[in-house]
Design an enzyme around this catalytic site. Structure first.
Site, PDB file in Angstrom:
ATOM      1  N   HIS A  86     -28.696  12.595 -25.422  1.00 26.57           N
ATOM      2  CA  HIS A  86     -28.844  12.668 -26.552  1.00 26.57           C
ATOM      3  C   HIS A  86     -27.485  12.715 -27.474  1.00 26.57           C
ATOM      4  O   HIS A  86     -26.652  13.551 -26.942  1.00 26.57           O
ATOM      5  CB  HIS A  86     -29.803  13.457 -27.417  1.00 26.57           C
ATOM      6  CG  HIS A  86     -29.316  15.062 -27.166  1.00 26.57           C
ATOM      7  ND1 HIS A  86     -29.019  15.626 -27.873  1.00 26.57           N
ATOM      8  CD2 HIS A  86     -29.799  15.968 -26.089  1.00 26.57           C
ATOM      9  CE1 HIS A  86     -28.861  17.082 -27.682  1.00 26.57           C
ATOM     10  NE2 HIS A  86     -29.433  16.725 -26.455  1.00 26.57           N
ATOM     11  N   ASP A  88     -27.362  13.245 -30.702  1.00 28.03           N
ATOM     12  CA  ASP A  88     -27.549  13.980 -32.080  1.00 28.03           C
ATOM     13  C   ASP A  88     -27.206  15.463 -31.738  1.00 28.03           C
ATOM     14  O   ASP A  88     -27.186  15.736 -30.718  1.00 28.03           O
ATOM     15  CB  ASP A  88     -28.854  13.722 -32.530  1.00 28.03           C
ATOM     16  CG  ASP A  88     -30.053  14.183 -31.770  1.00 28.03           C
ATOM     17  OD1 ASP A  88     -29.774  14.157 -30.416  1.00 28.03           O
ATOM     18  OD2 ASP A  88     -30.907  14.872 -32.245  1.00 28.03           O
ATOM     19  N   ASP A 119     -23.864  19.906 -25.866  1.00 27.00           N
ATOM     20  CA  ASP A 119     -25.518  19.713 -26.109  1.00 27.00           C
ATOM     21  C   ASP A 119     -25.299  18.817 -27.129  1.00 27.00           C
ATOM     22  O   ASP A 119     -25.341  18.681 -28.392  1.00 27.00           O
ATOM     23  CB  ASP A 119     -26.054  20.931 -26.679  1.00 27.00           C
ATOM     24  CG  ASP A 119     -27.502  20.717 -26.797  1.00 27.00           C
ATOM     25  OD1 ASP A 119     -28.096  19.690 -26.443  1.00 27.00           O
ATOM     26  OD2 ASP A 119     -28.050  21.509 -27.454  1.00 27.00           O
ATOM     27  N   GLU A 153     -33.300  13.943 -30.317  1.00 29.25           N
ATOM     28  CA  GLU A 153     -33.841  15.010 -29.322  1.00 29.25           C
ATOM     29  C   GLU A 153     -33.766  16.305 -30.076  1.00 29.25           C
ATOM     30  O   GLU A 153     -35.007  17.220 -30.090  1.00 29.25           O
ATOM     31  CB  GLU A 153     -32.949  15.213 -28.312  1.00 29.25           C
ATOM     32  CG  GLU A 153     -33.168  15.883 -26.973  1.00 29.25           C
ATOM     33  CD  GLU A 153     -33.222  17.343 -27.168  1.00 29.25           C
ATOM     34  OE1 GLU A 153     -33.895  17.800 -26.342  1.00 29.25           O
ATOM     35  OE2 GLU A 153     -32.276  17.791 -27.899  1.00 29.25           O
ATOM     36  N   GLU A 154     -32.845  16.755 -30.871  1.00 31.56           N
ATOM     37  CA  GLU A 154     -32.826  18.002 -31.750  1.00 31.56           C
ATOM     38  C   GLU A 154     -34.028  18.121 -32.639  1.00 31.56           C
ATOM     39  O   GLU A 154     -34.164  19.355 -33.267  1.00 31.56           O
ATOM     40  CB  GLU A 154     -31.480  18.329 -32.258  1.00 31.56           C
ATOM     41  CG  GLU A 154     -30.533  18.238 -31.161  1.00 31.56           C
ATOM     42  CD  GLU A 154     -30.328  19.571 -29.950  1.00 31.56           C
ATOM     43  OE1 GLU A 154     -31.347  19.929 -30.094  1.00 31.56           O
ATOM     44  OE2 GLU A 154     -29.416  19.780 -29.304  1.00 31.56           O
ATOM     45  N   ASP A 180     -28.180  17.690 -19.403  1.00 33.03           N
ATOM     46  CA  ASP A 180     -28.354  18.386 -20.602  1.00 33.03           C
ATOM     47  C   ASP A 180     -28.890  19.804 -20.432  1.00 33.03           C
ATOM     48  O   ASP A 180     -29.533  20.249 -21.156  1.00 33.03           O
ATOM     49  CB  ASP A 180     -29.107  17.589 -21.503  1.00 33.03           C
ATOM     50  CG  ASP A 180     -29.510  18.098 -22.944  1.00 33.03           C
ATOM     51  OD1 ASP A 180     -28.510  18.749 -23.391  1.00 33.03           O
ATOM     52  OD2 ASP A 180     -30.556  17.822 -23.584  1.00 33.03           O
ATOM     53  N   HIS A 427     -26.301  25.273 -30.177  1.00 32.82           N
ATOM     54  CA  HIS A 427     -27.092  25.782 -31.320  1.00 32.82           C
ATOM     55  C   HIS A 427     -26.440  26.889 -32.232  1.00 32.82           C
ATOM     56  O   HIS A 427     -27.201  27.332 -33.027  1.00 32.82           O
ATOM     57  CB  HIS A 427     -28.502  26.050 -31.030  1.00 32.82           C
ATOM     58  CG  HIS A 427     -29.227  24.847 -30.489  1.00 32.82           C
ATOM     59  ND1 HIS A 427     -30.682  24.742 -30.508  1.00 32.82           N
ATOM     60  CD2 HIS A 427     -28.905  23.668 -29.860  1.00 32.82           C
ATOM     61  CE1 HIS A 427     -30.937  23.589 -29.889  1.00 32.82           C
ATOM     62  NE2 HIS A 427     -29.923  22.986 -29.347  1.00 32.82           N
TER      63      HIS A 427
END
Ligand code: BES
Ligand code: MN
Ligand code: MN
Length: 478
Positions: A86, A88, A119, A153-154, A180, A427
């Site tokens: 991903h 994003d 990530d 994805e997020e 990931d 995150h």
């Protein structure tokens, strides 16, 4: 060393430059103000896939963010690998805690700091670099490769399910490869054989039609914040067990072999505690930390808000109170069933004087590597070659919901070959990726193509037992 790996070593700085380019694009999928930046990242991936040598590259618009597809199918008769990733990223708040700006990638102490470094931009790209290295050195790749790189994805991959269903034939493959996840520790290459699922709810509790003076009205009406905290407090008992009826009914018990597999991994509660700055560890009684993280379900309040939270005091009975709750799930729990059970229970324990609504935000199936598969052996060899050590088999407490969808829809094994670390600050502020892992990851991805392309029909030894790691190999030397 293979030619492709040599090419990668020679081109390290180019690969780093390219990663930095991608990291400069603030593709925060949840932020409507970043919509065009998300698109820019998708376009960047398209251009990169073309340059790497993909012969067909497409961008598929969705009601959300675009899905990028690319392929190089120049190895007829050879296996086909589908790489998922991903482009994003998560939001950057609290931005003031970053030592350098999140979208100005900075190399310090052998790490690259930026949102998305680990990530997942710095991870999925290794498989693109690997294709390029093969094509540049020998003009061919040992396997056919397809890429599916999404931009949601997020935020729950809302539009990926429909894409998978309508592109089943296009995505047909012999194995899915995903980078990931994290390695078990620094210098410990790892293959992830299990992911937790997710049921994510928002609970809204409403009392009166507006905020009230807590002196004039306090005592005569219910306070929604009190009501909500009371409800939530009862969802777990003092032994860490979740009290929702039926919650554990489908939880698959760990086998003795799985527990032993976890226990042989080089984990220390003391250093884990130190690393996260916890005064003490806490969790479900009767389970070790790794069992709690990988094979037991959880229920956590992710956020709560109600009433007055500013400086100073304001005497008020809030009209509403809200909470976001996530439950991480393990095989064979189903996110829909758990969301239903939790909703029913919350409704039942709600005091009659409030109105409660429960919304479902995210859902994702838990996943476990379904069977022994040669693709995992191939990944093991590839990691061994790149990192000079045999990988360990681990699970992951986090979720990548699409992995279970791939297993179900495409009926192929998923190889989770992450090169992140648990302290990469996913995150969180100051996300980073170790450059050593990035460089070795590129090589591992190139080796994986070799290993998967070798003798495609030959039977291979078995490494992973049903349901989890059978051996860790952590003690083996090069
Ligand atoms: N790459 C992570 C999953 C992950 C988390 C792997 C931690 C290894 C360690 C993925 O991007 C992610 O954040 N997943 C979300 C899923 C959700 C948004 C549906 C998660 O786990 O919270
Ligand atoms: Mn990710
Ligand atoms: Mn993530």
């Amino acid at each position: 060393m293979s030619q492709a790996a040599e090419y990668i070593r020679k081109n390290r700085s180019t690969y780093l430059d390219q990663l930095q380019e991608l990291l400069r694009i603030p593709s925060v999928s949840t932020d409507p103000a970043r919509r065009s930046d998300v698109r820019k990242a998708a376009d960047w991936v398209v251009a990169r896939l073309k340059r790497a040598g993909c012969t067909r590259v497409e961008i598929e618009d969705t009601p959300g963010h675009p899905i990028v597809y690319g392929e190089w199918l120049g190895a007829p008769g050879r296996p086909t690998v589908l790489v998922y990733g991903h482009y994003d990223v998560q939001p950057v708040d609290p931005v003031e805690l970053w030592h350098t700006p999140p979208f100005e990638p900075t190399v310090r102490d052998g790490r690259i700091y930026a949102r998305g470094a680990s990530d997942d931009k710095g991870q999925f790209i290794i498989h693109v670099n690997a294709l390029e290295a093969h094509l540049q050195t020998s003009g061919r790749c040992p396997v056919n490769v397809k890429y599916l790189i999404e931009g949601e994805e997020e935020i729950g991959s809302d539009h990926l399910g429909a894409y998978l269903a309508s592109h089943k034939r296009q995505l047909a493959c012999d194995a899915v490869v995903v980078s990931d996840t994290a390695m078990f520790g620094p210098g410990v290459p790892s293959i992830c054989v299990g992911l937790r699922g997710l049921a994510y709810l928002q609970v809204d509790v409403r009392g009166t039609s507006r905020d009230l003076h807590s002196g004039s009205f306090g005592g005569a009406v219910i306070n929604p914040a009190n009501a909500l905290t009371g409800m939530l407090a009862g969802l777990k008992n003092s032994k860490g067990k979740i009290t929702i009826p039926g919650f554990y009914d489908r939880v698959r018990k760990l086998t003795a072999a799985e527990r032993k597999g976890f226990a042989t991994l080089p984990h220390s509660d003391a250093s884990f505690k130190r690393a996260i700055g916890a005064p003490a560890l806490w969790g479900e009684a009767g389970h070790t930390t790794l069992e709690r993280l990988w094979a037991r379900p959880t229920l956590d309040i992710n956020g709560m808000w109600s009433g007055f939270t500013g400086e100073g005091a304001k005497t008020v009975i809030p009209a509403e109170a809200h909470a976001k709750i996530s439950m991480r799930l393990v095989p064979d729990q189903s996110p829909d069933e758990i969301a239903t059970l939790a909703t029913r229970h919350l409704m039942k324990i709600a005091p009659p004087a409030v109105k409660v609504t429960v919304q479902r935000l995210h859902g994702g199936q838990p996943w476990i590597a379904p069977a022994d598969h040669p693709a995992l052996v191939a990944a093991g060899r590839a990691l061994h070659r790149a990192f000079g050590k045999k990988p360990v088999f681990v699970r992951e407490g986090g979720s990548i919901p699409v992995v279970a969808d791939f297993s179900r829809l495409l009926k192929v094994p998923c190889v989770l070959m992450g090169i992140g670390l648990n302290d990469d600050n996913l995150h969180a502020p100051n996300e980073k990726l170790e450059l050593d892992n990035f460089y070795r990851g590129n090589e591992a991805a190139a080796h994986l193509m070799d290993e998967l392309g070798r003798d495609p029909a030959a039977p291979r030894p078995v490494a992973v037992k049903q349901g989890g790691p059978a051996k860790t190999g952590r003690r083996s030397k090069k």
